[in-house]
Write a protein that holds these residues in place. Structure first.
Motif, PDB file in Angstrom:
ATOM      1  N   ALA A  47       2.376   1.592  -3.580  1.00 23.51           N
ATOM      2  CA  ALA A  47       1.373   1.998  -4.575  1.00 23.51           C
ATOM      3  C   ALA A  47       1.001   3.467  -4.411  1.00 23.51           C
ATOM      4  O   ALA A  47       0.879   4.211  -5.392  1.00 23.51           O
ATOM      5  N   ARG A 100      -4.416   3.338  -1.248  1.00 22.24           N
ATOM      6  CA  ARG A 100      -4.187   2.810  -2.605  1.00 22.24           C
ATOM      7  C   ARG A 100      -4.810   3.778  -3.613  1.00 22.24           C
ATOM      8  O   ARG A 100      -5.902   4.286  -3.391  1.00 22.24           O
ATOM      9  N   ILE A 123       0.839  -1.201   0.000  1.00 18.07           N
ATOM     10  CA  ILE A 123       0.000   0.000   0.000  1.00 18.07           C
ATOM     11  C   ILE A 123       0.871   1.248   0.000  1.00 18.07           C
ATOM     12  O   ILE A 123       0.605   2.209  -0.741  1.00 18.07           O
TER      13      ILE A 123
END
Length: 157
Positions: free
Chosen positions: A21, A82, A18
């Motif tokens: 990203a 995200r 996470i």
């Protein structure tokens, strides 16, 4: 529906994924390529996950891990969402949780740091009642880039 849960050691890879990203979606927009590459070379997402994974709070949107928060006292050390969940209330839910926990633990404010060039994040935090109290060189982490310290009073909350 957004549900929050405590992370466990088993979430180490999830936390790293996470963070990475979110960094790719945000930091890559404003950091010079060589500075962003330095973060990747340092494996900053992995370092954070290995050190603190079980201390995070995980936000799940309809059962899918969508964001994470690491609160240390009154300091939001990490808040990552995200990219596909940005703008869907995940960050807001995590930040509200941080405010509740900090207030419950006796703190009258919530603090955090954000890169000055991360305009989208700064706008988000300002919309949640945070104000910039200091801008300084992020020498310890990213020399040549400025970091803003932000604070929000919890006394009126």
């Amino acid at each position: 529906m957004i549900v929050l849960r405590p992370a466990t050691h088993a979430d180490e890879q999830l936390v790293a994924d996470i963070i990475l990203a979110s960094m790719l979606a945000s930091y890559a927009r404003f950091l010079p390529a060589h500075r962003f590459q330095r973060i990747l070379d340092m494996d900053r997402p992995g370092q954070v996950a290995r050190t603190d994974a079980a201390r995070f709070t995980v936000a799940e949107a309809n059962g899918t891990p969508a964001g994470i928060l690491l609160l240390k006292g009154d300091y939001v050390d990490h808040l990552w969402v995200r990219p596909e969940f940005m703008g869907q209330g995940v960050g807001s839910a995590l930040l509200a949780h941080a405010e509740e926990r900090a207030a419950k633990d006796g703190f009258d404010r919530l603090t955090l740091d954000c890169f000055e060039k991360n305009k989208k994040a700064l706008a988000f935090y300002r919309s949640k009642g945070f104000r910039v109290t200091l801008t300084r060189d992020a020498a310890e982490y990213m020399p040549g880039e400025n970091t803003c310290s932000l604070v929000k009073s919890l006394s009126a909350a």
